[in-house]
Scaffold this active site. Structure first.
Site, short mmCIF file in Angstrom:
data_model
loop_
_atom_site.label_atom_id
_atom_site.label_comp_id
_atom_site.label_asym_id
_atom_site.label_seq_id
_atom_site.Cartn_x
_atom_site.Cartn_y
_atom_site.Cartn_z
N ASP A 30 41.20 38.66 32.43
CA ASP A 30 39.91 38.15 31.96
C ASP A 30 39.68 38.65 30.54
O ASP A 30 39.89 39.82 30.23
CB ASP A 30 38.79 38.61 32.88
CG ASP A 30 37.51 37.82 32.66
OD1 ASP A 30 37.10 37.09 33.59
OD2 ASP A 30 36.91 37.94 31.57
N ASN A 85 32.70 32.99 42.13
CA ASN A 85 31.35 32.50 41.87
C ASN A 85 31.35 30.99 42.11
O ASN A 85 32.22 30.28 41.60
CB ASN A 85 30.93 32.82 40.43
CG ASN A 85 30.79 34.32 40.20
OD1 ASN A 85 30.29 35.03 41.07
ND2 ASN A 85 31.24 34.80 39.06
N HIS A 98 38.39 29.76 40.24
CA HIS A 98 39.13 30.98 39.90
C HIS A 98 38.66 32.13 40.78
O HIS A 98 37.50 32.22 41.16
CB HIS A 98 38.98 31.33 38.42
CG HIS A 98 37.56 31.35 37.95
ND1 HIS A 98 36.86 30.21 37.66
CD2 HIS A 98 36.71 32.38 37.72
CE1 HIS A 98 35.64 30.54 37.26
NE2 HIS A 98 35.51 31.85 37.31
P1 AMP Z 1 32.87 32.80 36.03
O1 AMP Z 1 31.64 33.33 35.31
O2 AMP Z 1 32.96 33.21 37.46
O3 AMP Z 1 32.98 31.30 35.84
O4 AMP Z 1 34.12 33.47 35.33
C1 AMP Z 1 34.68 32.98 34.16
C2 AMP Z 1 35.44 34.11 33.54
O5 AMP Z 1 36.35 33.57 32.60
C3 AMP Z 1 34.57 35.11 32.79
O6 AMP Z 1 34.73 36.40 33.37
C4 AMP Z 1 35.11 35.06 31.36
O7 AMP Z 1 35.14 36.33 30.75
C5 AMP Z 1 36.51 34.50 31.57
N1 AMP Z 1 37.10 33.79 30.45
C6 AMP Z 1 36.53 32.83 29.69
N2 AMP Z 1 37.40 32.37 28.77
C7 AMP Z 1 38.56 33.05 28.97
C8 AMP Z 1 39.83 33.04 28.35
N3 AMP Z 1 40.11 32.23 27.32
N4 AMP Z 1 40.80 33.87 28.82
C9 AMP Z 1 40.53 34.70 29.86
N5 AMP Z 1 39.34 34.74 30.48
C10 AMP Z 1 38.37 33.95 30.04
#
Ligand code: AMP
Length: 112
Positions: A30, A85, A98
């Site tokens: 992440d 989530n 995810h």
């Molecule tokens: P959610 O809030 O459950 O949808 O989780 C999305 C996650 O994706 C968050 O923890 C972000 O920090 C992560 N995220 C967003 N863009 C990227 C990226 N380019 N590479 C890795 N993680 C990411």
């Protein structure tokens, strides 16, 4: 469903260190970790939310959990939390299913 940043990572369009991959799933770190170890496991299939998964996805959903175990073991985590989530009200910001794999710090319960 609309394309997402995870779709772009899955297609290799955004340079990302891939920690695990197979024909159905990939895992990577992440970008904004909430713990010393914070990994993401995604299906290659762009399922928008857990609640939009279908009976045909049953095997894939199980596979994602096993991949979560694997990347947690690779990271030497014995105790960890796996979080999905579902929906904006739960904190979902990327609408490509995810699993968060979070560990290497005390994890409180209940989560916020
Ligand atoms: P959610 O809030 O459950 O949808 O989780 C999305 C996650 O994706 C968050 O923890 C972000 O920090 C992560 N995220 C967003 N863009 C990227 C990226 N380019 N590479 C890795 N993680 C990411």
């Amino acid at each position: 469903m609309a394309d997402t940043i995870f779709g772009r990572i899955e297609r290799g369009e955004i340079p990302t260190e891939i920690l695990y991959e197979d024909d159905r799933a990939i895992a990577f770190r992440d970008v904004n970790p909430v713990a010393p170890i914070h990994l993401l496991v995604i299906p290659r299939k762009p399922i928008e939310t857990l609640s939009s998964a279908e009976p045909a996805d049953e095997s894939l959903l199980g596979h994602l959990l096993l991949v979560a175990n694997r990347v947690a073991a690779d990271a030497r985590l014995e105790n960890y939390r796996v979080v999905i989530n579902n929906g904006a009200g739960s904190g979902q910001t990327v609408f490509h299913l995810h699993l968060h794999v979070i560990g290497d710090r005390p994890l409180n319960w209940p989560p916020g």
